[in-house]
Scaffold this motif. Sequence first.
Motif, PDB file in Angstrom:
ATOM      1  N   ALA A 322       1.008  -1.286  -0.044  1.00  0.00           N
ATOM      2  CA  ALA A 322      -0.086  -0.156   0.024  1.00  0.00           C
ATOM      3  C   ALA A 322       0.878   1.320  -0.036  1.00  0.00           C
ATOM      4  O   ALA A 322       1.973   1.410   0.932  1.00  0.00           O
ATOM      5  N   VAL A 323       0.740   2.102  -1.207  1.00  0.00           N
ATOM      6  CA  VAL A 323       1.750   2.958  -1.278  1.00  0.00           C
ATOM      7  C   VAL A 323       1.140   4.531  -1.571  1.00  0.00           C
ATOM      8  O   VAL A 323      -0.126   4.579  -2.047  1.00  0.00           O
ATOM      9  N   ALA A 356       4.707   5.771   2.792  1.00  0.00           N
ATOM     10  CA  ALA A 356       4.045   6.904   2.346  1.00  0.00           C
ATOM     11  C   ALA A 356       5.136   8.001   2.812  1.00  0.00           C
ATOM     12  O   ALA A 356       5.022   8.791   3.741  1.00  0.00           O
ATOM     13  N   PRO A 357       6.070   8.138   1.561  1.00  0.00           N
ATOM     14  CA  PRO A 357       6.968   9.185   1.706  1.00  0.00           C
ATOM     15  C   PRO A 357       6.266  10.802   2.189  1.00  0.00           C
ATOM     16  O   PRO A 357       5.143  10.883   1.093  1.00  0.00           O
ATOM     17  N   ASN A 358       6.473  11.356   3.077  1.00  0.00           N
ATOM     18  CA  ASN A 358       6.096  12.644   3.343  1.00  0.00           C
ATOM     19  C   ASN A 358       4.737  12.593   3.852  1.00  0.00           C
ATOM     20  O   ASN A 358       3.769  13.511   3.959  1.00  0.00           O
ATOM     21  N   GLY A 359       4.267  11.276   4.412  1.00  0.00           N
ATOM     22  CA  GLY A 359       2.959  10.866   4.739  1.00  0.00           C
ATOM     23  C   GLY A 359       2.751  10.269   5.924  1.00  0.00           C
ATOM     24  O   GLY A 359       3.669  10.261   6.805  1.00  0.00           O
ATOM     25  N   THR A 360       1.772   9.406   6.082  1.00  0.00           N
ATOM     26  CA  THR A 360       1.381   8.490   7.229  1.00  0.00           C
ATOM     27  C   THR A 360       1.491   6.980   6.707  1.00  0.00           C
ATOM     28  O   THR A 360       0.539   6.585   5.839  1.00  0.00           O
ATOM     29  N   ALA A 361       2.338   6.189   7.236  1.00  0.00           N
ATOM     30  CA  ALA A 361       2.165   4.640   7.095  1.00  0.00           C
ATOM     31  C   ALA A 361       1.677   3.863   8.325  1.00  0.00           C
ATOM     32  O   ALA A 361       2.643   3.945   9.185  1.00  0.00           O
ATOM     33  N   GLN A 362       0.780   3.067   8.080  1.00  0.00           N
ATOM     34  CA  GLN A 362       0.186   2.139   9.278  1.00  0.00           C
ATOM     35  C   GLN A 362       0.035   0.811   8.866  1.00  0.00           C
ATOM     36  O   GLN A 362      -0.604   0.560   8.014  1.00  0.00           O
ATOM     37  N   ALA A 386       6.912  -0.991   7.558  1.00  0.00           N
ATOM     38  CA  ALA A 386       6.112   0.342   7.499  1.00  0.00           C
ATOM     39  C   ALA A 386       7.185   1.307   7.168  1.00  0.00           C
ATOM     40  O   ALA A 386       8.139   1.442   8.222  1.00  0.00           O
ATOM     41  N   THR A 387       7.061   2.063   6.320  1.00  0.00           N
ATOM     42  CA  THR A 387       8.260   3.116   6.024  1.00  0.00           C
ATOM     43  C   THR A 387       7.566   4.488   5.709  1.00  0.00           C
ATOM     44  O   THR A 387       6.471   4.261   4.774  1.00  0.00           O
ATOM     45  N   ALA A 388       7.995   5.810   5.809  1.00  0.00           N
ATOM     46  CA  ALA A 388       7.317   7.188   5.577  1.00  0.00           C
ATOM     47  C   ALA A 388       8.653   7.929   5.668  1.00  0.00           C
ATOM     48  O   ALA A 388       8.740   8.638   6.725  1.00  0.00           O
ATOM     49  N   THR A 392       5.421   9.498   9.183  1.00  0.00           N
ATOM     50  CA  THR A 392       5.104   8.746  10.406  1.00  0.00           C
ATOM     51  C   THR A 392       4.910   7.484   9.842  1.00  0.00           C
ATOM     52  O   THR A 392       4.099   7.119   9.104  1.00  0.00           O
ATOM     53  N   ALA A 393       5.597   6.403  10.421  1.00  0.00           N
ATOM     54  CA  ALA A 393       5.314   4.905  10.121  1.00  0.00           C
ATOM     55  C   ALA A 393       5.208   4.247  11.463  1.00  0.00           C
ATOM     56  O   ALA A 393       6.282   4.504  12.427  1.00  0.00           O
ATOM     57  N   GLU A 394       4.128   3.704  11.695  1.00  0.00           N
ATOM     58  CA  GLU A 394       3.707   2.891  12.894  1.00  0.00           C
ATOM     59  C   GLU A 394       3.117   1.643  12.561  1.00  0.00           C
ATOM     60  O   GLU A 394       2.335   1.464  11.704  1.00  0.00           O
TER      61      GLU A 394
END
Length: 461
Positions: A322-323, A356-362, A386-388, A392-394
Amino acid sequence: MSCRPMPAVLGCLVVGALVAVPTPAAHAATLQVRCSVPDLVAAINTANASPGADTLRLAPTCTYRLTAPHAASPGNGLPQIRSKISIDGRGATIARDTRAPKFRILFVAGTGDLRLDRVTVKGGFAVDCPFFEDQVPGIVCGGGVSNTGMMKVTRSKFIGNTARSDVFAQGGAVDSPGTGSVSETEVSGNHVVYSGTDAGGGAAGAAIANDGPLTVTRSRLTGNTATVTKDTQSTAFGAGIISFAETTVKDTIISRNRSYAPGGFARAAVSNGIPEPGRLTVTGGAIKDNTSDAPHGTAQGGGLANNGLMTVSKVKISGNRAVAEDGTARGGAVRVGPFGTLDLTDNHITGNTVDAPNGTAQGAGLDNPDGGTLTATRNHVLRNTATAKSGTAEGGGLYHAGGSTGLGTTTLKGNTIARNRAGDGGGIFKASGTLTLNGDIVRDNRPNNCSPNGTIPGCTG
């Protein structure tokens, strides 16, 4: 002396004698169809007009190339299937000529019962949706076949079919609001497209869309795409299969499908729609290497997304993504929506990602963020990430939140959650709501097993 057929109880006089003659019974007929489109059209018309079941035996390996829609049914390339007809393809192909006007290949009417065996259905391009057109004009469905009656597909292929609409499109290859089954069949390279400019459009089920009871067994749904117009806040979902009613998927490979919604919502390869009483059940097989991509939007599940009733068991769910650059990416493998109830048992959920570069990854492995109900038993949740970058990556293994109501629950029983990675909560991140562990193993996740520290009883480190 001739004798006119009459009911058996009356008989007829033949040379002064009373002889009983039974009424001709409906019987199965087999029609040999030469490698000719007119012959195929004529055979379907004959079968529709005759009593009983009929079998059309196509010429082996022939390509029946359709150059124009059927005059009496312009949305379709062939006459509507209105009776019980079996098409024994023997490796033949029924294809729309690439230079022809747009039309789907086959339509099964409400009275129809189609058995399709060893046939390739190729290049259909739907322009209408017979099941919905009187209710919601502008919907387009079933680029290869639209089934409103009964349909059984075996050992066949659906390749390169399209459903495209500026309102709502579903079923790039197959749309089935009737009763259907698909087994040992390849559905690949099909497309469902929302081409409108209004907000809130949708493209659903690039391979298969189901609005009636359907079973898919030992098949392959690969390389299909669902796309929507950029920046319309529209939804591309179910690039492999979308379920709006009771659906069972057994021992099937669903791989390399893509949902693409720039500035909108991209949802998983296997999805169910608005909350419905019908359950989506997936058993065995694999859901792998699928992508949901929503730059500047929201990607909700790379492999599976559930917002109704779903049961998933003994499935390999791996390599899904999911990107959402400058957006939100949730549930690399599995996402549970606010109305979803999901039971996961004995699955391998490995190597999935949210990015989610510059965004939120969960929730790279599992994601239950909006108040849904997730019960996970004896699953292996391993090596999900999870990377961002600059975001934010959680929740590398699992992300849980109670949603707006705070009532969302996740119940874990005997799972192994290990070697997952995230910016925080490498194993599990709990934002709110109720999450319980029951004999689970949570270990070797980076940078930590559970976060925030102390919020998940039984999970430390």
